[in-house]
Write an enzyme that holds these catalytic residues in place. Sequence first.
Site, short mmCIF file in Angstrom:
data_model
loop_
_atom_site.label_atom_id
_atom_site.label_comp_id
_atom_site.label_asym_id
_atom_site.label_seq_id
_atom_site.Cartn_x
_atom_site.Cartn_y
_atom_site.Cartn_z
N GLY A 197 0.79 -1.22 0.00
CA GLY A 197 0.00 0.00 0.00
C GLY A 197 0.82 1.27 0.00
O GLY A 197 0.40 2.29 0.54
N GLY A 228 2.46 2.49 -2.99
CA GLY A 228 2.69 2.96 -4.35
C GLY A 228 3.79 2.23 -5.09
O GLY A 228 4.30 2.72 -6.10
N LEU A 229 4.17 1.04 -4.61
CA LEU A 229 5.26 0.29 -5.23
C LEU A 229 4.76 -0.86 -6.11
O LEU A 229 5.56 -1.66 -6.59
CB LEU A 229 6.20 -0.26 -4.16
N GLY A 230 3.46 -0.95 -6.31
CA GLY A 230 2.91 -1.98 -7.19
C GLY A 230 2.91 -3.37 -6.57
O GLY A 230 3.08 -4.37 -7.28
N SER A 231 2.70 -3.44 -5.26
CA SER A 231 2.77 -4.74 -4.58
C SER A 231 1.70 -5.71 -5.05
O SER A 231 1.98 -6.90 -5.26
CB SER A 231 2.67 -4.55 -3.07
N SER A 232 0.48 -5.24 -5.26
CA SER A 232 -0.59 -6.16 -5.68
C SER A 232 -0.32 -6.70 -7.08
O SER A 232 -0.57 -7.89 -7.36
CB SER A 232 -1.96 -5.47 -5.63
N ALA A 233 0.22 -5.87 -7.96
CA ALA A 233 0.56 -6.34 -9.31
C ALA A 233 1.67 -7.38 -9.26
O ALA A 233 1.61 -8.40 -9.95
CB ALA A 233 0.98 -5.16 -10.19
N ALA A 234 2.69 -7.12 -8.44
CA ALA A 234 3.79 -8.08 -8.33
C ALA A 234 3.32 -9.40 -7.73
O ALA A 234 3.78 -10.47 -8.15
CB ALA A 234 4.92 -7.49 -7.48
N ASP A 254 1.37 -0.91 -13.59
CA ASP A 254 1.95 -1.78 -12.57
C ASP A 254 2.12 -3.21 -13.07
O ASP A 254 3.18 -3.83 -12.88
CB ASP A 254 1.08 -1.78 -11.31
#
Length: 322
Positions: A105, A107-113, A154
């Site tokens: 959460g 802004g590092l694209g964790s859900s996409a990764a 992302d």
Amino acid sequence: MKIKAFAPGKIILFGEHSVVHKKPAIAVAINRGVNVELESREDNIVHVVVPVIDYSAELELVDKKLNFKLDSQKKMITDYIYEVINLFEFEKGFNLTVDIKMYLGAGLGSSAAVSVSTLKAVSIYAGFDLDKKTIAHKAREIEIKIQGAASPIDTSMSTYGGIIFIDENFELSRINFDMQLPLIVSNCEISGNTGKLVESVRVKYEKYPKIVGNIFTAMEQISIDARKALEDGDSEKIGHLMNMNQGLLDAIGVNTIELSDMVYEARKYGSIGSKLTGSGGGGCIIAYCPENIDEIYTQLSKKYATFKCEQSDEGVQAEIID
């Protein structure tokens, strides 16, 4: 059988917020992301572990499908994992560990990764060899299903890696880049609300169209010049442009005292360029550190959750261990 997969996270290097208003931006896939390990079982149990949130669950395969229904209201990181699993049928169960090596959460694209790395590992186990185009497409479909909307940035970054230029038509193209990009990411551990921040900038743009419009034009030129600086390997110019971009983000009201303190502390200890990354209001800053990175990391990590990273050129990858 054991399968290991990795997908990178991402940072926005230039162009936050202005990209919403059809100005270019630059995103970088980083070599911190999500490691997935899948190990086959001889029964019909799927055991999912997510260490970063201390999550563990055992579920059963029924007629080759996972017997599980998502709670669409919660939008947990585990939802992305289960949506991926639900795309396939399996002859036998497996143990799945999803090890998230970056901040959630922020802004590092964790859900996409998570989606991309899990998709790579699980699809191989299910007997499919999906190409990157298919992985990016399916991962984005999952993001849209859970979030309601999602840009392709992302999931594209996690799938393809590299440094990407996003033009005014939201078309993505890879930047030719022949040097390392040593970065530090520090998290203030305060969450910003992306929707509210985007709306606040839109309102400001309507109220002061010439002023904010000129700021967006300046951000546009920064992204264009930054692309050339990256292609030329011009470290000094990359740093200068990051600092200018930070000032413009402050001008449109998405900076915070906490982020500003982090930005200037990074510069104090030797970063040649530092700025917030993402929507602002909280989350992370990035610091470009072609020199003295260990000292900058040591100083920032005394106060903030911090990691070092570089660009990830390959994107999602997997290894099968028999």
